[in-house]
Write an enzyme that holds these catalytic residues in place. Structure first.
Site, PDB file in Angstrom:
ATOM      1  N   SER A   1      32.966  31.297  57.257  1.00  0.00           N
ATOM      2  CA  SER A   1      34.519  31.532  57.170  1.00  0.00           C
ATOM      3  C   SER A   1      35.138  33.131  56.324  1.00  0.00           C
ATOM      4  O   SER A   1      34.562  33.308  55.200  1.00  0.00           O
ATOM      5  CB  SER A   1      34.925  30.478  56.289  1.00  0.00           C
ATOM      6  OG  SER A   1      36.612  30.340  56.129  1.00  0.00           O
TER       7      SER A   1
ATOM      8  N   TYR B   1      34.513  23.566  49.577  1.00  0.00           N
ATOM      9  CA  TYR B   1      34.543  24.177  50.719  1.00  0.00           C
ATOM     10  C   TYR B   1      33.724  26.237  50.750  1.00  0.00           C
ATOM     11  O   TYR B   1      33.390  26.646  51.609  1.00  0.00           O
ATOM     12  CB  TYR B   1      35.680  24.505  51.325  1.00  0.00           C
ATOM     13  CG  TYR B   1      36.648  25.011  52.953  1.00  0.00           C
ATOM     14  CD1 TYR B   1      35.555  24.688  53.923  1.00  0.00           C
ATOM     15  CD2 TYR B   1      36.420  26.653  52.968  1.00  0.00           C
ATOM     16  CE1 TYR B   1      35.131  25.163  54.887  1.00  0.00           C
ATOM     17  CE2 TYR B   1      36.972  26.998  54.603  1.00  0.00           C
ATOM     18  CZ  TYR B   1      36.249  26.145  55.624  1.00  0.00           C
ATOM     19  OH  TYR B   1      36.380  26.567  57.052  1.00  0.00           O
TER      20      TYR B   1
HETATM   21  C1  BGC Z   1      40.011  26.931  56.029  1.00  0.00           C
HETATM   22  C2  BGC Z   1      41.553  27.259  55.919  1.00  0.00           C
HETATM   23  C3  BGC Z   1      42.157  27.960  55.791  1.00  0.00           C
HETATM   24  C4  BGC Z   1      41.916  29.162  56.457  1.00  0.00           C
HETATM   25  C5  BGC Z   1      42.534  30.281  55.590  1.00  0.00           C
HETATM   26  C6  BGC Z   1      39.918  28.440  56.635  1.00  0.00           C
HETATM   27  O1  BGC Z   1      38.069  28.401  56.141  1.00  0.00           O
HETATM   28  O2  BGC Z   1      39.597  25.890  56.951  1.00  0.00           O
HETATM   29  O3  BGC Z   1      41.475  25.287  55.344  1.00  0.00           O
HETATM   30  O4  BGC Z   1      43.262  28.053  56.188  1.00  0.00           O
HETATM   31  O5  BGC Z   1      40.109  29.343  55.668  1.00  0.00           O
HETATM   32  O6  BGC Z   1      42.604  30.672  54.995  1.00  0.00           O
END
Ligand code: BGC
Length: 255
Positions: A143, A156
């Site tokens: 991410s 996360y």
């Molecule tokens: C997350 C989302 C978030 C996005 C942008 C992703 O990795 O799961 O919840 O909106 O990143 O910030």
């Protein structure tokens, strides 16, 4: 076809980004093992969709936060298709909980599903790739938040920060075996993980406005990056992350 005769495993493959990756890898000629924990009906539908297109795919129920289940998943892939060329560590969840509020069980669950699974998925897939010879690709679905804080989504962010170092460390360690390890860092994607944001028009408008490209990604726009990284065109890429985030990381705090 870019991935003809390749065998891929996609964890968390029956929904969201994982489902799009399954479809794209199969479309490019790979045989695909669809790992899932919940919703067998969605997996069956995906298997049927691929069978109708003449592609080879099989669903395997395995909780990738458990090493024993991961071992069973790898064994099932070898049993079904004889080898593993591409391991996509995609399964992931988020709790949207802050540093102050996160409970022990939220912490353990997010770290186990997002990071422990990717660590042992990498280890076990690499052991099989070394055994069979010929190298391989390990692709970690990370991410923008492997690098960029998202206030209110602490476990996360920790898990993705760990995945960042998994990609780099494993990439360096496994290079001698011809195994490339690359991370993919999406921004906001229109998948179930962002359901609560998408269901709130004001929040969605705020998120869209924060993204230079002006909208969430479609899952297929992440899957196409993964397919590229799995193919010959990415043969010199390892121990790094490719971001596909519509520019969001350069422009605003995580939403
Ligand atoms: C997350 C989302 C978030 C996005 C942008 C992703 O990795 O799961 O919840 O909106 O990143 O910030």
């Amino acid at each position: 076809m870019n991935l003809k005769d390749k065998v891929a495993i996609v964890t968390g493959g029956n929904s969201g980004i994982g489902q799009a990756i399954v479809l794209e890898l199969a479309r490019q000629g790979a045989s695909v093992v669809i790992d899932y924990v919940a919703n067998p009906a969605a997996t069956a539908a995906l298997e049927q969709q691929l069978a109708a297109l003449g592609e080879r795919a099989v669903g395997v129920q395995a909780d990738v936060s458990q090493v024993a289940d991961l071992q069973r998943l790898i064994a099932a892939a070898v049993q079904a298709f004889g080898r593993i060329d591409i391991m996509v560590n995609n399964a992931g969840i988020e709790t949207r909980s802050s540093v102050l509020e996160t409970t022990e069980s939220q912490y353990d669950k997010v770290l186990a599903i997002n990071l422990k699974s990717a660590f042992f998925g990498t280890q076990l897939a690499a052991q099989q790739m070394i055994k069979q010879g010929g190298g391989g690709r390990i692709i970690n679905i990370s991410s923008v938040h492997e690098d960029w804080p998202m206030p209110g989504n602490a476990p996360y962010c920790l898990s993705k920060g760990g995945m960042r170092m998994l990609t780099r460390t494993a990439g360096v360690e496994l290079a001698a075996h011809g195994i490339c390890v690359v991370g993919v860092g999406p921004g906001a994607v229109a998948t179930p993980i962002n359901q609560s944001t998408m269901a709130d028009p004001a929040l969605l408008a705020k998120l869209d406005a924060a993204i230079p490209l002006g909208r969430l990604a479609r899952p297929e726009e992440i899957a196409s990056v993964v397919a590229f990284l799995a193919g010959d065109g990415a043969s010199y890429m390892t121990a790094t992350t490719v971001f596909a985030d519509g520019g969001i990381m350069q422009s605003s705090p995580g939403l």
